[in-house]
Design a protein around this motif. Sequence first.
Motif, PDB file in Angstrom:
ATOM      1  N   VAL A   8      48.685  56.715  40.125  1.00  0.00           N
ATOM      2  CA  VAL A   8      48.408  55.331  39.747  1.00  0.00           C
ATOM      3  C   VAL A   8      47.216  54.805  40.527  1.00  0.00           C
ATOM      4  O   VAL A   8      46.214  54.384  39.957  1.00  0.00           O
ATOM      5  CB  VAL A   8      49.643  54.425  39.988  1.00  0.00           C
ATOM      6  N   CYS A   9      47.318  54.822  41.863  1.00  0.00           N
ATOM      7  CA  CYS A   9      46.247  54.313  42.706  1.00  0.00           C
ATOM      8  C   CYS A   9      46.611  54.523  44.166  1.00  0.00           C
ATOM      9  O   CYS A   9      47.728  54.911  44.488  1.00  0.00           O
ATOM     10  CB  CYS A   9      46.017  52.810  42.449  1.00  0.00           C
ATOM     11  N   ALA A  10      45.661  54.218  45.048  1.00  0.00           N
ATOM     12  CA  ALA A  10      45.965  54.161  46.466  1.00  0.00           C
ATOM     13  C   ALA A  10      46.801  52.904  46.683  1.00  0.00           C
ATOM     14  O   ALA A  10      46.615  51.901  45.978  1.00  0.00           O
ATOM     15  CB  ALA A  10      44.676  54.098  47.279  1.00  0.00           C
ATOM     16  N   GLY A  11      47.720  52.948  47.622  1.00  0.00           N
ATOM     17  CA  GLY A  11      48.617  51.830  47.842  1.00  0.00           C
ATOM     18  C   GLY A  11      47.913  50.508  48.087  1.00  0.00           C
ATOM     19  O   GLY A  11      48.366  49.457  47.644  1.00  0.00           O
ATOM     20  N   MET A  19      49.240  44.223  39.162  1.00  0.00           N
ATOM     21  CA  MET A  19      49.748  45.275  38.284  1.00  0.00           C
ATOM     22  C   MET A  19      48.609  46.200  37.891  1.00  0.00           C
ATOM     23  O   MET A  19      47.453  45.813  37.935  1.00  0.00           O
ATOM     24  CB  MET A  19      50.417  44.675  37.052  1.00  0.00           C
ATOM     25  N   LYS A  20      48.982  47.416  37.533  1.00  0.00           N
ATOM     26  CA  LYS A  20      47.979  48.406  37.137  1.00  0.00           C
ATOM     27  C   LYS A  20      48.584  49.284  36.053  1.00  0.00           C
ATOM     28  O   LYS A  20      49.721  49.715  36.162  1.00  0.00           O
ATOM     29  CB  LYS A  20      47.569  49.245  38.339  1.00  0.00           C
ATOM     30  N   LEU A  34      53.933  47.491  38.552  1.00  0.00           N
ATOM     31  CA  LEU A  34      53.828  46.128  39.068  1.00  0.00           C
ATOM     32  C   LEU A  34      54.329  46.068  40.509  1.00  0.00           C
ATOM     33  O   LEU A  34      55.311  46.728  40.856  1.00  0.00           O
ATOM     34  CB  LEU A  34      54.675  45.177  38.214  1.00  0.00           C
ATOM     35  N   ASN A  35      53.644  45.288  41.331  1.00  0.00           N
ATOM     36  CA  ASN A  35      54.051  45.095  42.718  1.00  0.00           C
ATOM     37  C   ASN A  35      54.710  43.728  42.827  1.00  0.00           C
ATOM     38  O   ASN A  35      54.045  42.700  42.749  1.00  0.00           O
ATOM     39  CB  ASN A  35      52.842  45.193  43.647  1.00  0.00           C
ATOM     40  N   LEU A  36      56.021  43.737  42.998  1.00  0.00           N
ATOM     41  CA  LEU A  36      56.794  42.507  43.140  1.00  0.00           C
ATOM     42  C   LEU A  36      57.236  42.398  44.593  1.00  0.00           C
ATOM     43  O   LEU A  36      58.162  43.080  45.018  1.00  0.00           O
ATOM     44  CB  LEU A  36      58.001  42.525  42.195  1.00  0.00           C
ATOM     45  N   GLU A  44      57.306  50.807  30.610  1.00  0.00           N
ATOM     46  CA  GLU A  44      56.440  51.254  29.527  1.00  0.00           C
ATOM     47  C   GLU A  44      55.536  50.086  29.163  1.00  0.00           C
ATOM     48  O   GLU A  44      55.992  48.948  29.030  1.00  0.00           O
ATOM     49  CB  GLU A  44      57.254  51.709  28.322  1.00  0.00           C
ATOM     50  N   ASP A  45      54.254  50.342  29.022  1.00  0.00           N
ATOM     51  CA  ASP A  45      53.274  49.277  28.775  1.00  0.00           C
ATOM     52  C   ASP A  45      53.210  48.941  27.286  1.00  0.00           C
ATOM     53  O   ASP A  45      52.147  48.916  26.681  1.00  0.00           O
ATOM     54  CB  ASP A  45      51.895  49.694  29.309  1.00  0.00           C
TER      55      ASP A  45
END
Length: 111
Positions: A8-11, A19-20, A34-36, A44-45
Motif C-alpha cells: 500500500v505505502c510506507a507507514g 486513505m489510500k 483507511l487510517n482511523l 473493497e473500494d
Amino acid sequence: MSGAWTFVCAGAELLPGEMKSVFDETTGTPILVLNLDGELYALEDVCSHEDFELSAGIFEPADGTIECVLHGAKFDVRDGRALCAPAYEPVAKFPVKREDDGSVWTRDDRE
C-alpha cells in the motif's frame, strides 16, 4: 484464491484521517485502506449499492465512516457494514498488516 499481499505505502504516508487506494493484482480487486486514529482498515473500494469507487467519497474519521459521493450510502470503515440507504449490503473487509519497517500491506483474502 489469493494469498499475495499488496504493498500500500510506507507507514508515514498514511496518517490518521487519510486513505489510500491500491489494486490487488492477484484478484483484480480495488482496495481502500483507511487510517482511523492510528488503526488501519481495508475495504473493497466499491460501493455495494452501485459500482462506484468509495475512494472518491468522504472519509469521516470522527464517526468512522465513509460516504459514497454517488448516492450518499455510508459504511462503517471498521467492518464494512452499510449504515444507511441506499446501501443495504456491506462492502468486503480485508486484512491489513504493518511490517517492522512501517510499510503497509493488504490483500483480498476471499476464497
